[in-house]
Write a protein that holds these residues in place. Structure first.
Motif, PDB file in Angstrom:
ATOM      1  N   GLU A 296       0.831  -1.202   0.000  1.00 32.49           N
ATOM      2  CA  GLU A 296       0.000   0.000   0.000  1.00 32.49           C
ATOM      3  C   GLU A 296       0.871   1.259   0.000  1.00 32.49           C
ATOM      4  O   GLU A 296       0.588   2.234  -0.700  1.00 32.49           O
TER       5      GLU A 296
ATOM      6  N   ALA B 220       2.445   1.780  -3.441  1.00 28.99           N
ATOM      7  CA  ALA B 220       1.432   2.256  -4.383  1.00 28.99           C
ATOM      8  C   ALA B 220       1.127   3.732  -4.148  1.00 28.99           C
ATOM      9  O   ALA B 220       0.970   4.506  -5.104  1.00 28.99           O
TER      10      ALA B 220
ATOM     11  N   GLU C  13       1.762   6.851  -6.674  1.00 26.64           N
ATOM     12  CA  GLU C  13       0.600   7.682  -7.001  1.00 26.64           C
ATOM     13  C   GLU C  13       0.931   9.162  -6.813  1.00 26.64           C
ATOM     14  O   GLU C  13       0.597   9.996  -7.672  1.00 26.64           O
TER      15      GLU C  13
END
Length: 231
Positions: free
Chosen positions: A84, A87, A91
């Motif tokens: 997570e 990611a 992002e």
């Protein structure tokens, strides 16, 4: 992910915990797991996205944090999930890049360092245009132009070459023969000018000046060629 330090929202932890995490990340500033930054000409960091791992100050559990900074805000988010965190890091790097514009010189804003694919990354060494390049341009047949292209075993080495003007992509063009002759106040009316004749008439060092000015176009041409990280 939960907010530890935030400019634009509300933190999900108490101030003491946030201060402890911030201190840990400060100690890790030269040893983070991943990093994408922009450092300006004055050596100031104007954008930073970093990924860190550490033991939680309160539970000792392994945690991951993504730390975003620009002069107007800081967003530090924390999670126990490594995937997570990675990611979220990517992002934020891509979201920032989507808003990149041009700097004060008119060049594409680029990350000084990054490990994320698909964003404008650091450029490799860029060549200068030499007076010999300008001389070769004058002697080339047809309607030639100097341009920046990529060669090398991996196709990622910027080089200055001569090609026919109509075949050279406009964004990669550095200088044309016709522009060069105009700068030198020469023409082909009495027969095609050679570099030898140009050098003989160059009493004010215009060839060197023309080469220098063409070099100033190399950086803009590199923006056309390199739209993703090269390092």
């Amino acid at each position: 992910m939960r907010n530890v330090i935030t400019t634009n929202s509300s933190p999900d932890v108490d101030a003491d915990y946030a201060d402890q995490v911030a201190a840990i990340l400060d100690r890790q500033r030269h040893s983070c797991e991943r990093e994408s930054t922009i450092v300006n000409e004055d050596g100031e960091t104007t954008l930073s996205v970093t990924l860190h791992t550490y033991e939680s100050p309160d539970t000792g559990r392994t945690m991951w944090a993504v730390d975003y900074y620009d002069p107007a805000s800081r967003e530090l988010e924390e999670t126990a999930d490594e995937a997570e965190a990675n990611a979220r890091y990517e992002e934020l790097v891509r979201a920032a890049a989507a808003n990149f514009d041009y700097d004060r010189h008119g060049y594409q804003t680029r990350y000084t360092t990054t490990d994320v694919d698909g964003v404008p990354g650091p450029l490799p060494y860029l060549p200068d245009v030499e007076t010999e390049d300008v001389a070769g341009l004058i002697d080339a047949p047809g309607s030639p132009a100097l341009y920046l292209t990529l060669e090398g075993d991996d196709g990622d080495e910027p080089v200055v070459k001569v090609g026919q003007e109509h075949e050279v992509p406009f964004g990669q063009r550095l200088l044309t023969r016709s522009e060069t002759l105009a700068e030198l106040s020469l023409s082909d009316e009495q027969g095609r000018i050679t570099s030898e004749a140009a050098v003989a008439s160059d009493q004010h060092g215009m060839l060197a000046f023309i080469a220098h000015r063409a070099t100033e176009q190399v950086r803009a041409a590199a923006d056309v060629l390199f739209t993703v990280p090269t390092a």
